[in-house]
Design a protein around this motif. Sequence first.
Motif, PDB file in Angstrom:
ATOM      1  N   ILE A  54       0.867  -1.175   0.000  1.00 23.87           N
ATOM      2  CA  ILE A  54       0.000   0.000   0.000  1.00 23.87           C
ATOM      3  C   ILE A  54       0.907   1.230   0.000  1.00 23.87           C
ATOM      4  O   ILE A  54       1.993   1.206   0.577  1.00 23.87           O
ATOM      5  CB  ILE A  54      -0.916   0.000   1.246  1.00 23.87           C
ATOM      6  CG1 ILE A  54      -1.894  -1.182   1.191  1.00 23.87           C
ATOM      7  CG2 ILE A  54      -1.681   1.305   1.365  1.00 23.87           C
ATOM      8  CD1 ILE A  54      -3.050  -1.054   0.234  1.00 23.87           C
ATOM      9  N   SER A  86      -6.165  -0.860  -1.775  1.00 17.70           N
ATOM     10  CA  SER A  86      -6.692  -0.803  -0.403  1.00 17.70           C
ATOM     11  C   SER A  86      -6.277  -2.071   0.325  1.00 17.70           C
ATOM     12  O   SER A  86      -5.817  -3.043  -0.291  1.00 17.70           O
ATOM     13  CB  SER A  86      -8.222  -0.711  -0.418  1.00 17.70           C
ATOM     14  OG  SER A  86      -8.773  -1.927  -0.916  1.00 17.70           O
ATOM     15  N   TRP A  87      -6.469  -2.080   1.649  1.00 12.56           N
ATOM     16  CA  TRP A  87      -6.152  -3.309   2.394  1.00 12.56           C
ATOM     17  C   TRP A  87      -7.130  -4.429   2.052  1.00 12.56           C
ATOM     18  O   TRP A  87      -6.772  -5.608   2.100  1.00 12.56           O
ATOM     19  CB  TRP A  87      -6.164  -3.032   3.903  1.00 12.56           C
ATOM     20  CG  TRP A  87      -5.054  -2.128   4.337  1.00 12.56           C
ATOM     21  CD1 TRP A  87      -5.163  -0.877   4.868  1.00 12.56           C
ATOM     22  CD2 TRP A  87      -3.630  -2.400   4.265  1.00 12.56           C
ATOM     23  NE1 TRP A  87      -3.914  -0.359   5.125  1.00 12.56           N
ATOM     24  CE2 TRP A  87      -2.960  -1.266   4.775  1.00 12.56           C
ATOM     25  CE3 TRP A  87      -2.879  -3.489   3.821  1.00 12.56           C
ATOM     26  CZ2 TRP A  87      -1.573  -1.192   4.852  1.00 12.56           C
ATOM     27  CZ3 TRP A  87      -1.496  -3.414   3.895  1.00 12.56           C
ATOM     28  CH2 TRP A  87      -0.865  -2.277   4.402  1.00 12.56           C
ATOM     29  N   THR A  90      -5.638  -6.011  -0.894  1.00  6.95           N
ATOM     30  CA  THR A  90      -4.515  -6.842  -0.451  1.00  6.95           C
ATOM     31  C   THR A  90      -5.022  -8.193   0.044  1.00  6.95           C
ATOM     32  O   THR A  90      -4.509  -9.247  -0.333  1.00  6.95           O
ATOM     33  CB  THR A  90      -3.723  -6.137   0.672  1.00  6.95           C
ATOM     34  OG1 THR A  90      -3.197  -4.906   0.184  1.00  6.95           O
ATOM     35  CG2 THR A  90      -2.577  -7.004   1.170  1.00  6.95           C
ATOM     36  N   ARG A  91      -6.044  -8.151   0.882  1.00  5.98           N
ATOM     37  CA  ARG A  91      -6.639  -9.397   1.387  1.00  5.98           C
ATOM     38  C   ARG A  91      -7.136 -10.276   0.253  1.00  5.98           C
ATOM     39  O   ARG A  91      -6.815 -11.471   0.191  1.00  5.98           O
ATOM     40  CB  ARG A  91      -7.812  -9.054   2.322  1.00  5.98           C
ATOM     41  CG  ARG A  91      -8.664 -10.257   2.711  1.00  5.98           C
ATOM     42  CD  ARG A  91     -10.072  -9.832   3.105  1.00  5.98           C
ATOM     43  NE  ARG A  91     -10.723  -9.083   2.027  1.00  5.98           N
ATOM     44  CZ  ARG A  91     -11.706  -8.210   2.223  1.00  5.98           C
ATOM     45  NH1 ARG A  91     -12.170  -7.958   3.429  1.00  5.98           N
ATOM     46  NH2 ARG A  91     -12.253  -7.585   1.190  1.00  5.98           N
ATOM     47  N   ILE A 108       1.845  -5.497   5.163  1.00  8.87           N
ATOM     48  CA  ILE A 108       0.479  -5.711   5.652  1.00  8.87           C
ATOM     49  C   ILE A 108       0.307  -5.244   7.094  1.00  8.87           C
ATOM     50  O   ILE A 108       1.261  -5.236   7.882  1.00  8.87           O
ATOM     51  CB  ILE A 108       0.119  -7.212   5.507  1.00  8.87           C
ATOM     52  CG1 ILE A 108      -1.382  -7.449   5.531  1.00  8.87           C
ATOM     53  CG2 ILE A 108       0.838  -8.058   6.579  1.00  8.87           C
ATOM     54  CD1 ILE A 108      -1.785  -8.830   5.018  1.00  8.87           C
ATOM     55  N   MET A 112      -3.811  -8.470  10.140  1.00  8.05           N
ATOM     56  CA  MET A 112      -4.478  -9.049   8.968  1.00  8.05           C
ATOM     57  C   MET A 112      -4.120 -10.499   8.675  1.00  8.05           C
ATOM     58  O   MET A 112      -5.013 -11.287   8.334  1.00  8.05           O
ATOM     59  CB  MET A 112      -4.247  -8.174   7.727  1.00  8.05           C
ATOM     60  CG  MET A 112      -5.121  -6.931   7.697  1.00  8.05           C
ATOM     61  SD  MET A 112      -4.917  -5.967   6.169  1.00  8.05           S
ATOM     62  CE  MET A 112      -5.610  -7.091   4.938  1.00  8.05           C
ATOM     63  N   THR A 181      -8.305   2.297   8.187  1.00  7.50           N
ATOM     64  CA  THR A 181      -8.030   1.699   6.882  1.00  7.50           C
ATOM     65  C   THR A 181      -8.526   0.268   6.689  1.00  7.50           C
ATOM     66  O   THR A 181      -8.628  -0.194   5.561  1.00  7.50           O
ATOM     67  CB  THR A 181      -6.519   1.724   6.610  1.00  7.50           C
ATOM     68  OG1 THR A 181      -5.845   0.966   7.631  1.00  7.50           O
ATOM     69  CG2 THR A 181      -5.985   3.161   6.608  1.00  7.50           C
ATOM     70  N   PHE A 182      -8.831  -0.436   7.800  1.00  5.16           N
ATOM     71  CA  PHE A 182      -9.320  -1.812   7.679  1.00  5.16           C
ATOM     72  C   PHE A 182      -9.857  -2.239   9.047  1.00  5.16           C
ATOM     73  O   PHE A 182      -9.180  -2.044  10.057  1.00  5.16           O
ATOM     74  CB  PHE A 182      -8.191  -2.760   7.251  1.00  5.16           C
ATOM     75  CG  PHE A 182      -8.660  -4.142   6.863  1.00  5.16           C
ATOM     76  CD1 PHE A 182      -9.144  -4.398   5.591  1.00  5.16           C
ATOM     77  CD2 PHE A 182      -8.623  -5.193   7.780  1.00  5.16           C
ATOM     78  CE1 PHE A 182      -9.584  -5.671   5.226  1.00  5.16           C
ATOM     79  CE2 PHE A 182      -9.052  -6.466   7.430  1.00  5.16           C
ATOM     80  CZ  PHE A 182      -9.537  -6.705   6.150  1.00  5.16           C
ATOM     81  N   GLY A 185      -7.678  -3.756  11.852  1.00  2.00           N
ATOM     82  CA  GLY A 185      -6.283  -3.474  11.517  1.00  2.00           C
ATOM     83  C   GLY A 185      -5.664  -2.503  12.508  1.00  2.00           C
ATOM     84  O   GLY A 185      -6.327  -1.997  13.424  1.00  2.00           O
ATOM     85  N   LYS A 260       3.441  -2.562  10.808  1.00  2.00           N
ATOM     86  CA  LYS A 260       3.231  -3.430   9.648  1.00  2.00           C
ATOM     87  C   LYS A 260       4.114  -4.680   9.745  1.00  2.00           C
ATOM     88  O   LYS A 260       5.126  -4.702  10.446  1.00  2.00           O
ATOM     89  CB  LYS A 260       3.569  -2.686   8.357  1.00  2.00           C
ATOM     90  CG  LYS A 260       2.800  -1.400   8.129  1.00  2.00           C
ATOM     91  CD  LYS A 260       1.312  -1.589   7.998  1.00  2.00           C
ATOM     92  CE  LYS A 260       0.630  -0.306   7.535  1.00  2.00           C
ATOM     93  NZ  LYS A 260       0.845   0.841   8.425  1.00  2.00           N
TER      94      LYS A 260
END
Length: 437
Positions: A54, A86-87, A90-91, A108, A112, A181-182, A185, A260
């Motif tokens: 990200i 976006s996260w 990513t997922r 990440i 997550m 953001t998530f 998270g 992260k």
Amino acid sequence: MDNHSNHPAAPGRRTLLKRAAALGGAAATGALLPSIVVAQGSALETRAAKLGFIALTDAAPLFVADEKGFFKKHGMTDVEVVKQSSWGTTRDNLVLGSKSGGIDGAHILTPMPYLISTGAVTANNVPTPMMILGRLNLGGQCISVANEYKDLKVGLDNKEFRKALLAKRVRTGKPVNAAMTFPGGTHDLWIRYWMAAGNVDPTRDITTIVVPPAQMVANMKVGSMDTFCVCEPWNRQLINQNIGYTALTTSELWMNHPEKSFAMRADYVEANPNSAKALLKAVMEAQIWCEDPANRAEVAEICSRRRWINAPVADIIDRVKGDFDYGTGRVEANSKFQMRYWKDNASYPFQSHDLWFLTENQRWGYLPPNLDTKALIAKVNREDIWKAAAKELGVAAKDIPTSTSRGIEKFFDGKVFDPANPKKYLDSLDIKYLRAA
């Protein structure tokens, strides 16, 4: 991905045995056999990997590993480092995996890989086993506030901010929003922790909304939220565009908190253990490079490039160097709260930190209270790979932690997290939403 593709062109066992025989028969053969086994055992299973990131400055180790040739140095000559929007993306791409057009690993949010491994945040709650190979950084996130509240000069103490938020909600009849953001998270947890410490219930008093990092500034500009938590450069850009200011850096909440991680799909690591370790070594070497104050200006320049963050160097350089102008008259040069890429064991994935993240996810109802956290951490956290990589890199023994715990952690509001007793920590928190077992 074919695990045998891009296999290093190493001499075969038969060739090595012929060479040994040429050197002097059976005795020489016996003497060489142990090194043959080592050579075969350390061969890379693949030279390829697809890694997501990200647009944030704590992804710098991946940018630097790519730009400075560290991946190639460690034999990983076919590594793609690919921007994710976006996260959530990513997922989704981690769930797909590179064989299905997704990715093998990523920069990440530390919780997550656990949320994905348990299926808590995946489609139909189907688990995709993940492994954390290392931490990418400590601290370096910020909580920002809109200029609407400039006169309050909001900081760690958010009691006046709480009054203003609740008054606005009553006055407008609309929710007041805090962006992260998530769900579950790190940014979600920091803003929830800060709000709850000031007696703001982040579930009832305000509304938490999900906004991708690169869209934070634009959303605050149009009034979508009153406060947000994210990494740089978006907090500094907010100030430069005269839209808001920095209330606090997250290491003020919890000094040198983990942030992260570098994580990969478990099936990639299991099929390619040496290649996974080679990737980690490249990232660790990049972390050491990023930590050096002499390299910080170049780190900022690299981050600013279009293929990485794509933002002006002016929005990046100060905070990468550790200099913080909060936009309120508060200015700190070479702040102790700056992001750490390597110093203070920034790269080592302490299991005790993963336990805190799981405990906080239980606190807010993202994970069940009866979760076997010890068993889950044992599967996801691969600090053993980190230690092996560190030794191969020549990291000094004093810089390789001997314990999987950093010990008791203390927070700005006086709360204490003892990894040996997470329940005591949970019990000490007034605002929480534990799920029914």
